[in-house]
Scaffold this motif. Sequence first.
Motif, PDB file in Angstrom:
ATOM      1  N   UNK A 234       0.823  -1.205   0.000  1.00 35.52           N
ATOM      2  CA  UNK A 234       0.000   0.000   0.000  1.00 35.52           C
ATOM      3  C   UNK A 234       0.860   1.260   0.000  1.00 35.52           C
ATOM      4  N   UNK A 237       2.311   1.960  -3.285  1.00 37.66           N
ATOM      5  CA  UNK A 237       1.339   2.440  -4.268  1.00 37.66           C
ATOM      6  C   UNK A 237       0.886   3.872  -3.983  1.00 37.66           C
ATOM      7  N   UNK A 238       1.171   4.386  -2.782  1.00 39.49           N
ATOM      8  CA  UNK A 238       0.705   5.725  -2.435  1.00 39.49           C
ATOM      9  C   UNK A 238       1.835   6.728  -2.334  1.00 39.49           C
ATOM     10  N   UNK A 250      -3.041  -2.946  -8.845  1.00 38.73           N
ATOM     11  CA  UNK A 250      -3.089  -3.919  -7.766  1.00 38.73           C
ATOM     12  C   UNK A 250      -4.500  -4.006  -7.199  1.00 38.73           C
ATOM     13  N   UNK A 251      -5.027  -5.204  -7.127  1.00 41.57           N
ATOM     14  CA  UNK A 251      -6.254  -5.429  -6.381  1.00 41.57           C
ATOM     15  C   UNK A 251      -5.828  -6.143  -5.101  1.00 41.57           C
ATOM     16  N   UNK A 252      -5.859  -5.407  -3.998  1.00 40.29           N
ATOM     17  CA  UNK A 252      -5.325  -5.940  -2.736  1.00 40.29           C
ATOM     18  C   UNK A 252      -5.908  -7.303  -2.411  1.00 40.29           C
ATOM     19  N   UNK A 253      -7.206  -7.467  -2.709  1.00 41.40           N
ATOM     20  CA  UNK A 253      -7.875  -8.702  -2.323  1.00 41.40           C
ATOM     21  C   UNK A 253      -7.359  -9.910  -3.101  1.00 41.40           C
ATOM     22  N   UNK A 269     -11.807  -9.416   6.916  1.00 37.53           N
ATOM     23  CA  UNK A 269     -12.839  -9.404   5.876  1.00 37.53           C
ATOM     24  C   UNK A 269     -13.757  -8.205   6.116  1.00 37.53           C
ATOM     25  N   UNK A 270     -14.057  -7.495   5.066  1.00 35.08           N
ATOM     26  CA  UNK A 270     -14.963  -6.370   5.228  1.00 35.08           C
ATOM     27  C   UNK A 270     -14.260  -5.083   5.611  1.00 35.08           C
ATOM     28  N   UNK A 271     -12.935  -5.098   5.712  1.00 36.55           N
ATOM     29  CA  UNK A 271     -12.218  -3.854   6.005  1.00 36.55           C
ATOM     30  C   UNK A 271     -12.429  -2.873   4.848  1.00 36.55           C
ATOM     31  N   UNK A 272     -12.457  -1.597   5.181  1.00 31.43           N
ATOM     32  CA  UNK A 272     -12.671  -0.563   4.177  1.00 31.43           C
ATOM     33  C   UNK A 272     -11.317  -0.097   3.650  1.00 31.43           C
ATOM     34  N   UNK A 273     -10.868  -0.703   2.560  1.00 30.71           N
ATOM     35  CA  UNK A 273      -9.517  -0.419   2.059  1.00 30.71           C
ATOM     36  C   UNK A 273      -9.406   0.952   1.437  1.00 30.71           C
ATOM     37  N   UNK A 274     -10.518   1.476   0.950  1.00 26.55           N
ATOM     38  CA  UNK A 274     -10.448   2.837   0.398  1.00 26.55           C
ATOM     39  C   UNK A 274     -10.139   3.812   1.524  1.00 26.55           C
ATOM     40  N   UNK A 277      -6.661   3.566   2.741  1.00 22.75           N
ATOM     41  CA  UNK A 277      -5.764   4.270   1.825  1.00 22.75           C
ATOM     42  C   UNK A 277      -5.741   5.767   2.112  1.00 22.75           C
ATOM     43  N   UNK A 278      -6.919   6.335   2.328  1.00 18.23           N
ATOM     44  CA  UNK A 278      -6.974   7.772   2.641  1.00 18.23           C
ATOM     45  C   UNK A 278      -6.283   8.055   3.973  1.00 18.23           C
TER      46      UNK A 278
ATOM     47  N   UNK B 268     -17.137   2.286  -0.678  1.00 18.59           N
ATOM     48  CA  UNK B 268     -17.325   1.361   0.440  1.00 18.59           C
ATOM     49  C   UNK B 268     -18.723   1.548   1.032  1.00 18.59           C
ATOM     50  N   UNK B 276     -11.783  -2.486  -5.213  1.00 20.62           N
ATOM     51  CA  UNK B 276     -10.812  -1.400  -5.252  1.00 20.62           C
ATOM     52  C   UNK B 276      -9.570  -1.798  -6.040  1.00 20.62           C
ATOM     53  N   UNK B 277      -9.058  -0.861  -6.829  1.00 21.15           N
ATOM     54  CA  UNK B 277      -7.790  -1.060  -7.534  1.00 21.15           C
ATOM     55  C   UNK B 277      -6.820   0.025  -7.118  1.00 21.15           C
ATOM     56  N   UNK B 278      -5.576  -0.355  -6.909  1.00 21.59           N
ATOM     57  CA  UNK B 278      -4.552   0.648  -6.635  1.00 21.59           C
ATOM     58  C   UNK B 278      -3.634   0.794  -7.833  1.00 21.59           C
ATOM     59  N   UNK B 280      -0.397   3.756  -9.181  1.00 24.89           N
ATOM     60  CA  UNK B 280       0.463   4.722  -8.493  1.00 24.89           C
ATOM     61  C   UNK B 280      -0.287   6.011  -8.140  1.00 24.89           C
ATOM     62  N   UNK B 281      -0.439   6.240  -6.858  1.00 27.31           N
ATOM     63  CA  UNK B 281      -1.066   7.456  -6.337  1.00 27.31           C
ATOM     64  C   UNK B 281      -2.514   7.665  -6.801  1.00 27.31           C
TER      65      UNK B 281
END
Lengths: 298, 298
Positions: A234, A237-238, A250-253, A269-274, A277-278, B268, B276-278, B280-281
């Motif tokens: 992560x 990617x950020x 990348x699809x984390x899942x 499971x069910x974590x809010x990945x968006x 990321x923020x 979400x 979700x897809x990641x 770069x940035x």
Amino acid sequence: MNGTVREQALRKLESIENMPSIPAILEPLLRYLSLPVDELQVQKVVDMISNDESLTVQCLHLANSPLYCRWQAVDSLRGAIMALGLGKMKEVALACSFMKMLPKQVGGIDPVIFWEHSLACAMVSRHLARKLSLPFAEKAYLAGLLHDFGVIANVTALPHEFAAALALARAKEIPLHEAETEVMGINHAESGRILAELWRLAPELIAVIGDHHSPAQAKTNRGLVALVGLVDLLCRMRGLGYGYAENRIVNLLEEEAYATLLEECPLVRGADWTRITFELDNYMYEVHNLVAALYRMQ
Amino acid sequence: MSTSASAREPNPKNFVPDLHLLGIRDVIYKTAGIFQRDHKLHLLKVRCTLRMKELGIGLLRDYFQYLTKPSGQVETTILLNGILVGETRFFRSMPQLDALRKIVLPKLVAAKSTAAARTLKIWSAGCSTGEEAYTLAIILLEASSLLDDWTCSVLATDLNQNSVEHAKRGIYGESSTRNVPPPLRQKYFVKDATGLSVSPEIRALVSFQRLNLLDGRHLSMIAKTDVIFCRNVLIHFDMASKTRVIEHLHNSLSPAGVLFVGHAESLFGVSNNFSLLHMPAAIAYEKTKTSLAKRRLL
Ligand SMILES: C[S@@+](CC[C@H](N)C(=O)[O-])C[C@H]1O[C@@H](n2cnc3c(N)ncnc32)[C@H](O)[C@@H]1O
Ligand SMILES: [Fe+2]
Ligand SMILES: [Fe+2]
């Protein structure tokens, strides 16, 4: 893989004189700090740390940083240790010593960028572990901070090969560990394990350092290894990676690290990945400031 | 570009909304999915008063009746033109555009290379005055080496009739074009007395339509879109409207398609049909693969 390149690299990594040595202050300090917290005396820790001027300054700085949520300014080493808590001192001592170990600009990796990546992984790993109520939350910070220990081993023992690997990673916009394998037949996870074992780091740290790029293969501490592996990805990617962007989607899942983490910690499971990321983006500013400040002090 | 009746108006503390104003709020909500919160109601009233003056209507009650009678649709459209805020500009949120250019387009080309028809469709949903749509067209034209024998098109839609007309005119001022890199400005814009006019080459790729994203019947005609940009549109919607819009977008997207939302927006809790897809940035969403959907339910 090219056997001879790999064997040469391994030989260099395995001869102790090539490897960074554990900082003088660290060994006794860590040994002392591994006693149960209620047996520790603040004064003893003060005495040990005050032998090392830059560690003293860095403790003071950390104690005053927003990461440790200080409201009041701390101006003595004793105050700093009290503020950070004896339980945290191990973390701080290790963090500060490692910060000094990466030679400036050798091997083409900018130490500031490297420490920003490490610190970001530390903070986000702990944040995530707490947020998801993972059982190893208190180990996550140090694990995140040290996960790329092998980069230090590579920079020290294989400076030219590592520089070539980093250049390749940058040019092809691929993950660093893949470029390392391509250039020298070995990546920083493998070399990190060698160094971590040499230094006798804690078993969970050895696992994270050695397996964060192949978490499914971890034999112990699989949840922690997978968490740090995922956070590492992560961060890369950020914009908190190694100073370049990897050209990939990348699809984390679908990641090995995610599948492993899920096996160990179904709560994920069910974590809010968006949102995660923020939240990671939120750390960017803090990380920049802290690393800049710590570097100015050396 | 339409500005709402505006942030310039202070919110009078003791503003008591009229019953009919609440009724008008419901009309707006049912039509556009946009709910004017209490603290914004005075702005809605300013908008209504403007329209009432133009129509020679004295009372809110009468205006409310005028809106709700069967022929009131036209007036609803006009009122909405003043309410829908369309802040936008060329090359907004560069990391997302870079991700489209460097990663998503090559991925789509690879995924669709065996398809009978080499076509690529992009949709700017909630395009406001058209800057986003023309930006996408520029990116397509600039990717000509990749898209050599492909037929590309950009569909751009918005509910605000005034914005769509502005978009069709395709003439812009300094502020909305300030992010256009100078070489592209040279290449794709013509300067005339009224401002910067988009070149015919770009216009040829883009078609504009007034369209309500809540209007399922019309939306079902938009199919097999490869990339959807629906940025800074969902923020105006409540959860129920968001869910509806997102389901429509899901149906319009091709299997390998990618959806971009605003850089701080999240799906979400809105839909499980997107993953979700990641990049770069930048983040984006793809249709959840059925195997993953199943895995999530386990
Ligand atoms: C802030 S603009 C976004 C412009 C552009 N996508 C960007 O990000 O720069 C939001 C647009 O959404 C449109 N919109 C709001 N509700 C809508 C609806 N129900 N159907 C279609 N468009 C809508 C508004 O008219 C407005 O032009
Ligand atoms: Fe790593
Ligand atoms: Fe890393």
